[in-house]
Design a protein around this motif. Structure first.
Motif, PDB file in Angstrom:
ATOM      1  N   LEU A   4      41.047  -7.191 -52.940  1.00 30.51           N
ATOM      2  CA  LEU A   4      41.528  -6.433 -54.107  1.00 30.51           C
ATOM      3  C   LEU A   4      40.557  -5.317 -54.461  1.00 30.51           C
ATOM      4  CD1 LEU A   4      43.021  -9.148 -56.491  1.00 30.51           C
ATOM      5  CD2 LEU A   4      44.222  -7.335 -55.258  1.00 30.51           C
ATOM      6  N   TYR A   5      39.265  -5.591 -54.337  1.00 30.79           N
ATOM      7  CA  TYR A   5      38.271  -4.538 -54.565  1.00 30.79           C
ATOM      8  C   TYR A   5      38.451  -3.383 -53.581  1.00 30.79           C
ATOM      9  CZ  TYR A   5      35.579  -7.368 -57.878  1.00 30.79           C
ATOM     10  OH  TYR A   5      35.178  -8.091 -58.969  1.00 30.79           O
ATOM     11  N   VAL A   6      38.740  -3.704 -52.323  1.00 31.73           N
ATOM     12  CA  VAL A   6      38.976  -2.647 -51.337  1.00 31.73           C
ATOM     13  C   VAL A   6      40.216  -1.844 -51.723  1.00 31.73           C
ATOM     14  CG1 VAL A   6      39.452  -2.135 -48.903  1.00 31.73           C
ATOM     15  CG2 VAL A   6      37.877  -3.982 -49.490  1.00 31.73           C
ATOM     16  N   LEU A   7      41.266  -2.537 -52.146  1.00 30.00           N
ATOM     17  CA  LEU A   7      42.488  -1.862 -52.578  1.00 30.00           C
ATOM     18  C   LEU A   7      42.216  -0.956 -53.771  1.00 30.00           C
ATOM     19  CD1 LEU A   7      45.584  -1.487 -52.462  1.00 30.00           C
ATOM     20  CD2 LEU A   7      45.747  -3.459 -54.006  1.00 30.00           C
ATOM     21  N   PHE A   8      41.497  -1.476 -54.777  1.00 36.19           N
ATOM     22  CA  PHE A   8      41.164  -0.661 -55.951  1.00 36.19           C
ATOM     23  C   PHE A   8      40.350   0.567 -55.550  1.00 36.19           C
ATOM     24  CE2 PHE A   8      41.173  -4.742 -58.718  1.00 36.19           C
ATOM     25  CZ  PHE A   8      42.559  -4.731 -58.774  1.00 36.19           C
ATOM     26  N   ALA A   9      39.383   0.370 -54.651  1.00 38.57           N
ATOM     27  CA  ALA A   9      38.544   1.488 -54.198  1.00 38.57           C
ATOM     28  C   ALA A   9      39.391   2.564 -53.534  1.00 38.57           C
ATOM     29  CB  ALA A   9      37.465   0.984 -53.243  1.00 38.57           C
ATOM     30  N   ALA A  10      40.337   2.148 -52.701  1.00 37.19           N
ATOM     31  CA  ALA A  10      41.186   3.119 -52.002  1.00 37.19           C
ATOM     32  C   ALA A  10      42.108   3.854 -52.975  1.00 37.19           C
ATOM     33  CB  ALA A  10      42.006   2.415 -50.927  1.00 37.19           C
ATOM     34  N   ILE A  36      34.653   8.605 -58.864  1.00 34.02           N
ATOM     35  CA  ILE A  36      33.817   8.384 -57.680  1.00 34.02           C
ATOM     36  C   ILE A  36      32.921   7.161 -57.894  1.00 34.02           C
ATOM     37  CG2 ILE A  36      31.899   9.329 -56.317  1.00 34.02           C
ATOM     38  CD1 ILE A  36      33.188  12.120 -56.765  1.00 34.02           C
ATOM     39  N   ILE A  37      32.328   7.066 -59.071  1.00 34.47           N
ATOM     40  CA  ILE A  37      31.458   5.924 -59.383  1.00 34.47           C
ATOM     41  C   ILE A  37      32.245   4.619 -59.312  1.00 34.47           C
ATOM     42  CG2 ILE A  37      30.118   4.831 -61.217  1.00 34.47           C
ATOM     43  CD1 ILE A  37      29.267   7.754 -62.010  1.00 34.47           C
ATOM     44  N   PHE A  38      33.437   4.581 -59.927  1.00 37.33           N
ATOM     45  CA  PHE A  38      34.264   3.374 -59.872  1.00 37.33           C
ATOM     46  C   PHE A  38      34.651   3.026 -58.436  1.00 37.33           C
ATOM     47  CE2 PHE A  38      35.218   3.719 -64.471  1.00 37.33           C
ATOM     48  CZ  PHE A  38      35.049   2.387 -64.804  1.00 37.33           C
ATOM     49  N   SER A  39      35.018   4.013 -57.652  1.00 35.94           N
ATOM     50  CA  SER A  39      35.423   3.775 -56.284  1.00 35.94           C
ATOM     51  C   SER A  39      34.302   3.117 -55.484  1.00 35.94           C
ATOM     52  CB  SER A  39      35.836   5.098 -55.636  1.00 35.94           C
ATOM     53  OG  SER A  39      36.301   4.902 -54.332  1.00 35.94           O
ATOM     54  N   PHE A  40      33.103   3.660 -55.609  1.00 38.01           N
ATOM     55  CA  PHE A  40      31.991   3.084 -54.857  1.00 38.01           C
ATOM     56  C   PHE A  40      31.525   1.749 -55.437  1.00 38.01           C
ATOM     57  CE2 PHE A  40      32.103   7.250 -53.018  1.00 38.01           C
ATOM     58  CZ  PHE A  40      31.883   6.960 -51.687  1.00 38.01           C
ATOM     59  N   TYR A  41      31.726   1.540 -56.722  1.00 32.83           N
ATOM     60  CA  TYR A  41      31.450   0.221 -57.311  1.00 32.83           C
ATOM     61  C   TYR A  41      32.357  -0.821 -56.651  1.00 32.83           C
ATOM     62  CZ  TYR A  41      31.644  -3.681 -60.537  1.00 32.83           C
ATOM     63  OH  TYR A  41      31.643  -4.939 -61.077  1.00 32.83           O
ATOM     64  N   PHE A  42      33.646  -0.496 -56.516  1.00 32.51           N
ATOM     65  CA  PHE A  42      34.573  -1.429 -55.881  1.00 32.51           C
ATOM     66  C   PHE A  42      34.206  -1.672 -54.422  1.00 32.51           C
ATOM     67  CE2 PHE A  42      37.831   0.121 -59.158  1.00 32.51           C
ATOM     68  CZ  PHE A  42      37.615  -0.968 -59.984  1.00 32.51           C
ATOM     69  N   VAL A  43      33.747  -0.646 -53.722  1.00 33.40           N
ATOM     70  CA  VAL A  43      33.304  -0.817 -52.336  1.00 33.40           C
ATOM     71  C   VAL A  43      32.108  -1.772 -52.283  1.00 33.40           C
ATOM     72  CG1 VAL A  43      32.202   0.349 -50.377  1.00 33.40           C
ATOM     73  CG2 VAL A  43      34.203   1.370 -51.461  1.00 33.40           C
ATOM     74  N   ILE A  44      31.152  -1.580 -53.177  1.00 36.67           N
ATOM     75  CA  ILE A  44      29.962  -2.441 -53.214  1.00 36.67           C
ATOM     76  C   ILE A  44      30.356  -3.885 -53.500  1.00 36.67           C
ATOM     77  CG2 ILE A  44      27.861  -2.945 -54.537  1.00 36.67           C
ATOM     78  CD1 ILE A  44      27.619   0.189 -54.829  1.00 36.67           C
ATOM     79  N   LYS A  45      31.258  -4.092 -54.457  1.00 32.92           N
ATOM     80  CA  LYS A  45      31.710  -5.458 -54.782  1.00 32.92           C
ATOM     81  C   LYS A  45      32.413  -6.091 -53.581  1.00 32.92           C
ATOM     82  CE  LYS A  45      31.399  -7.362 -58.156  1.00 32.92           C
ATOM     83  NZ  LYS A  45      30.347  -8.314 -58.517  1.00 32.92           N
ATOM     84  N   THR A  54      33.890  -3.281 -42.045  1.00 32.96           N
ATOM     85  CA  THR A  54      35.305  -3.540 -42.301  1.00 32.96           C
ATOM     86  C   THR A  54      35.738  -2.898 -43.606  1.00 32.96           C
ATOM     87  OG1 THR A  54      35.229  -5.617 -41.086  1.00 32.96           O
ATOM     88  CG2 THR A  54      37.016  -5.358 -42.686  1.00 32.96           C
ATOM     89  N   VAL A  55      34.937  -3.073 -44.644  1.00 32.06           N
ATOM     90  CA  VAL A  55      35.258  -2.490 -45.952  1.00 32.06           C
ATOM     91  C   VAL A  55      35.359  -0.982 -45.838  1.00 32.06           C
ATOM     92  CG1 VAL A  55      34.397  -2.103 -48.298  1.00 32.06           C
ATOM     93  CG2 VAL A  55      34.265  -4.378 -47.286  1.00 32.06           C
ATOM     94  N   TYR A  56      34.386  -0.371 -45.181  1.00 30.79           N
ATOM     95  CA  TYR A  56      34.378   1.084 -45.071  1.00 30.79           C
ATOM     96  C   TYR A  56      35.571   1.582 -44.268  1.00 30.79           C
ATOM     97  CZ  TYR A  56      32.826   5.837 -44.473  1.00 30.79           C
ATOM     98  OH  TYR A  56      32.771   7.209 -44.475  1.00 30.79           O
ATOM     99  N   ALA A  57      35.880   0.908 -43.166  1.00 31.86           N
ATOM    100  CA  ALA A  57      37.006   1.330 -42.326  1.00 31.86           C
ATOM    101  C   ALA A  57      38.329   1.232 -43.083  1.00 31.86           C
ATOM    102  CB  ALA A  57      37.062   0.481 -41.056  1.00 31.86           C
ATOM    103  N   VAL A  58      38.540   0.139 -43.783  1.00 30.03           N
ATOM    104  CA  VAL A  58      39.783  -0.036 -44.532  1.00 30.03           C
ATOM    105  C   VAL A  58      39.839   0.933 -45.707  1.00 30.03           C
ATOM    106  CG1 VAL A  58      41.132  -1.660 -45.919  1.00 30.03           C
ATOM    107  CG2 VAL A  58      40.084  -2.420 -43.786  1.00 30.03           C
ATOM    108  N   PHE A  59      38.721   1.088 -46.409  1.00 33.34           N
ATOM    109  CA  PHE A  59      38.647   1.993 -47.564  1.00 33.34           C
ATOM    110  C   PHE A  59      38.969   3.430 -47.152  1.00 33.34           C
ATOM    111  CE2 PHE A  59      35.431   4.908 -49.565  1.00 33.34           C
ATOM    112  CZ  PHE A  59      36.042   5.049 -50.803  1.00 33.34           C
TER     113      PHE A  59
END
Length: 116
Positions: A4-10, A36-45, A54-59
């Motif tokens: 879900l974090y990856v989805l939110f980030a995307a 941008i800050i929120f997006s990268f926060y979700f990526v970090i989570k 995997t996170v980066y590729a999907v994001f």
């Protein structure tokens, strides 16, 4: 929850990329920076439970596909069947990565909680 974090980030990525292109006022730029800050926060989570590659590729893949589709639908970008085929390949790759990646069941331990 990590997916879900990856989805939110995307999803948030779509808005900040549009913001980078169309922001003109101070407040629009502030909004873009906050996104941008929120997006990268979700990526970090998400990286707390999933491999970062995997996170980066999907994001990036899902965000890029969504942005191109929005460009076609909302902003009237040039459409071609070739572009649609390549977007489909990105989506297939993102789904494939999601299907073949499991969330980590065990949290990393830090020295303060008894880890090495």
């Amino acid at each position: 929850m990590a997916w879900l974090y990856v989805l939110f980030a995307a999803i948030v990525e779509v808005f900040w990329v549009i913001g980078l292109r169309y922001s003109q006022t101070f407040w629009e730029w502030i909004g873009t920076i906050i996104l941008i800050i929120f997006s990268f926060y979700f990526v970090i989570k998400a990286c707390e439970k999933l491999p970062s590659g995997t996170v980066y590729a999907v994001f990036t893949g899902s965000g890029a596909a969504a942005i191109v589709l929005i460009d076609f639908i909302v902003f009237g970008a040039d459409f071609s069947i070739t572009k649609l085929i390549f977007i489909g390949l990105i989506i297939i790759g993102v789904v494939g990565i999601k299907i073949t990646t499991d969330e980590k069941q065990e949290k990393f331990k830090t020295p303060s909680d008894g880890g090495d």
